[in-house]
Design a protein around this motif. Structure first.
Motif, short mmCIF file in Angstrom:
data_model
loop_
_atom_site.label_atom_id
_atom_site.label_comp_id
_atom_site.label_asym_id
_atom_site.label_seq_id
_atom_site.Cartn_x
_atom_site.Cartn_y
_atom_site.Cartn_z
N VAL A 72 100.76 -0.97 -73.39
CA VAL A 72 100.21 -2.19 -73.83
C VAL A 72 98.69 -2.35 -73.72
O VAL A 72 98.25 -2.65 -74.65
N VAL A 73 98.24 -1.82 -72.50
CA VAL A 73 96.73 -2.14 -72.57
C VAL A 73 95.88 -0.98 -73.53
O VAL A 73 95.12 -1.58 -73.99
N ALA A 74 96.44 -0.08 -73.70
CA ALA A 74 95.90 1.01 -74.56
C ALA A 74 95.84 0.28 -76.24
O ALA A 74 94.87 0.13 -76.79
N ALA A 75 97.09 -0.38 -76.24
CA ALA A 75 97.12 -1.18 -77.63
C ALA A 75 96.22 -2.13 -77.92
O ALA A 75 95.51 -2.59 -78.60
N LEU A 76 96.25 -3.26 -76.59
CA LEU A 76 95.10 -4.25 -77.00
C LEU A 76 93.44 -3.75 -76.76
O LEU A 76 93.00 -4.32 -77.54
N LEU A 77 93.31 -2.62 -76.05
CA LEU A 77 91.95 -2.30 -76.28
C LEU A 77 91.60 -1.51 -77.55
O LEU A 77 90.92 -1.69 -78.22
N PHE A 78 92.93 -1.04 -78.21
CA PHE A 78 92.78 -0.34 -79.21
C PHE A 78 92.40 -1.44 -80.48
O PHE A 78 91.66 -1.33 -81.32
N ALA A 79 93.33 -2.60 -80.21
CA ALA A 79 93.13 -3.75 -81.36
C ALA A 79 91.80 -4.33 -81.11
O ALA A 79 91.13 -4.48 -82.07
#
Lengths: 152, 250
Positions: B93-100
Motif C-alpha cells: 500500500v505505502v509503496a503504491a501511494l509513493l509510486f502514485a
C-alpha cells in the motif's frame, strides 16, 4: 547515455529480485521446512482443541514436522490428523504416544510425540494408536468448579 | 445527472483505452528498449524515496510495537509482527501511494504536455500510433516496477526494524528471525502481498496514463489531470486493498 540507463535499470531489477528472494528465504517459512523428504503418519484424537494445518509436530521440544491435514471420521466420532515428519527422523517405535500440547498458557497448540519401547518402527501411512487429546481450559475449569461444589 | 453521465463515459473511455494498451503490449517485446527507458524513469527514479520511506516505516513500527509489547512481555514477537504488517499491508500500500505520487503524477504530466504541445497528434500524422509508441511502454514499465518496489520496501523495512529492535532496543536476534520464519507463511503472506502490489501497479499505471491521455490540452487541464491522478489512484489503491484483503484472508 542509453547504456547508463540500462545499467541502472538492471541494478533496480536486481535489487528488486534480491528483496523478493530475501522475503522468501529469510522472512518467511519457505527456507525452514520442505514437505519433500518426509513421510506421513496419522493419529486419531477425541478432541484436537485449536490444532491447525501447519501446526508443529515436536519431539522433546524439537520441531520434526508439521500437520498436513485434519479431518473428522463420522464413524468413530474422532478427529483424524495427518502429519508430515521429515525423513531424517524416521526412528520412531510403533507404540509412540501422540499428545496435543499448548506452548505456554495461551500459546499455539502442537503435537508432541513421546517415543515408546516397541522394536517395530512407524512407517509411511501408518497410524499412531496411543493418543492424548488437547487440554480444553473450559472443561478443566468446569471440572474444578464441579468438584469444589461437591466438597461442600 | 450530467456529472454522472460524464463520469460513466470517462470510465467507458478508460476501459476502451486500457484494451488498446493491452493490445499494444505484445509488439513491445520487439522494441523492449522503450520499456527499459520507462522502467528507468518510473522505477529507478522512485527507488530512492521507496528505500528511505521503507527504512523509516520499519524503524518506527519496531519502536512503537516495542513499547506496546513490553507491557505484555512479548518483545520476541516484534520481528514477526513487523514482517506481517509490512508484507501483507504496508509494503504494497505505502509503496503504491509513493509510486502514485512520484511516478504516476510524472507520467500524467508528461503525457498531458505531449498532448498540449501536439506531439501526440504529430505522431499520428506520421502514422505512428501514440498508444503503442508512447502509452503502452509507460504502462508496462509501471506494471513491472510496482511489485519490485513493494518487495524492496518490505525488505528494507524489515532491515530497519532489525536495526532498531535488535541493535538499539535489545531484542534477541535469534528470536527476531526464528519468530518470523515460524509464523510468516510464504504463500499466504508474502505471495498475497506480491499479488496486491501487482494489482496496485496495474491500477496506478492505468489511471496515470489515462488521465494524461484524456486531459484537456491546456496548462490548467494538465495541472488538474495530474492532481486527479494522485487523488484517484490513492483512493483506488486503498479501496482495492480492502477488497483484496477481504478476499485473501477470510
Amino acid at each position: 547515455m542509453f547504456r547508463s540507463i540500462e545499467i541502472s535499470v538492471g541494478l533496480f531489477v536486481g535489487i528488486g529480485l534480491a528483496a523478493l528472494f530475501m522475503l522468501a528465504m529469510q522472512a518467511s517459512n519457505l527456507g525452514s521446512f520442505t514437505s519433500e523428504g518426509s513421510y506421513q503418519v496419522s493419529a486419531r484424537f477425541v478432541n484436537i482443541g485449536g490444532l491447525k494445518v501447519k501446526s508443529a509436530v515436536k519431539v522433546s521440544g524439537v520441531k520434526i514436522g508439521q500437520v498436513a491435514d485434519i479431518d473428522y471420521d463420522s464413524n468413530t466420532f474422532e478427529a483424524v490428523v495427518v502429519m508430515n515428519i521429515e525423513d531424517k527422523f524416521s526412528q520412531f517405535p510403533r507404540d509412540t504416544i501422540a499428545s496435543i500440547f499448548t506452548s505456554g498458557l495461551l500459546g499455539e497448540q502442537y503435537i508432541g510425540l513421546e517415543p515408546g519401547g516397541d522394536i517395530k518402527l512407524l512407517e509411511n501411512q501408518s497410524e499412531i494408536r496411543h493418543t492424548q487429546s488437547a487440554m480444553v481450559l473450559e472443561q478443566l475449569i468446569g471440572q474444578f468448579l464441579f468438584s469444589k461444589s461437591k466438597d461442600k | 445527472m450530467k456529472a454522472l453521465i460524464n463520469s460513466v463515459s470517462r470510465l467507458g473511455r478508460g476501459t476502451i483505452f486500457l484494451s488498446k494498451i493491452l493490445a499494444g503490449i505484445p509488439q513491445l517485446f520487439l522494441r523492449f528498449q522503450l520499456v527499459v527507458q520507462q522502467v528507468y524513469s518510473v522505477g529507478v527514479q522512485t527507488l530512492f524515496i521507496t528505500l528511505i520511506a521503507g527504512l523509516f516505516v520499519g524503524m518506527v513500527l519496531a519502536l512503537q510495537l516495542y513499547y506496546t509489547l513490553t507491557t505484555f512481555g512479548a518483545t520476541d514477537t516484534l520481528g514477526m509482527i513487523v514482517d506481517l504488517s509490512l508484507v501483507r499491508e504496508l509494503g504494497p500500500v505505502v509503496a503504491a501511494l509513493l509510486f502514485a505520487g512520484r511516478a504516476g503524477s510524472a507520467l500524467t504530466a508528461e503525457i498531458g504536455l505531449m498532448k498540449a504541445t501536439e506531439q501526440l497528434s504529430g505522431l499520428e500524422m506520421m502514422a505512428v500510433d501514440p498508444v503503442h509508441r508512447i502509452i503502452a511502454p509507460r504502462f508496462l514499465a509501471g506494471f513491472i516496477s510496482m511489485p519490485l518496489l513493494a518487495a524492496i520496501f518490505s525488505a528494507v523495512g524489515i532491515l530497519g526494524a532489525y536495526s532498531v529492535g535488535v541493535d538499539l532496543l535489545g531484542v534477541d536476534s535469534g528470536a527476531f528471525w526464528s519468530q518470523i520464519q515460524a509464523k510468516v507463511d510464504f504463500y499466504d503472506d508474502v505471495m498475497n502481498g506480491i499479488i496486491k502490489s501487482v494489482v496496485f501497479g496495474f491500477i496506478v499505471s492505468w489511471i496515470a496514463v489515462f488521465e494524461g491521455y484524456d486531459c484537456i490540452p491546456t496548462s490548467e487541464g494538465v495541472a488538474r489531470a495530474t492532481t486527479r491522478t494522485v487523488v484517484h489512484s490513492s483512493l483506488a489503491v486503498l479501496a482495492m486493498d480492502f477488497v483484496l484483503t477481504a478476499i485473501m484472508y477470510q
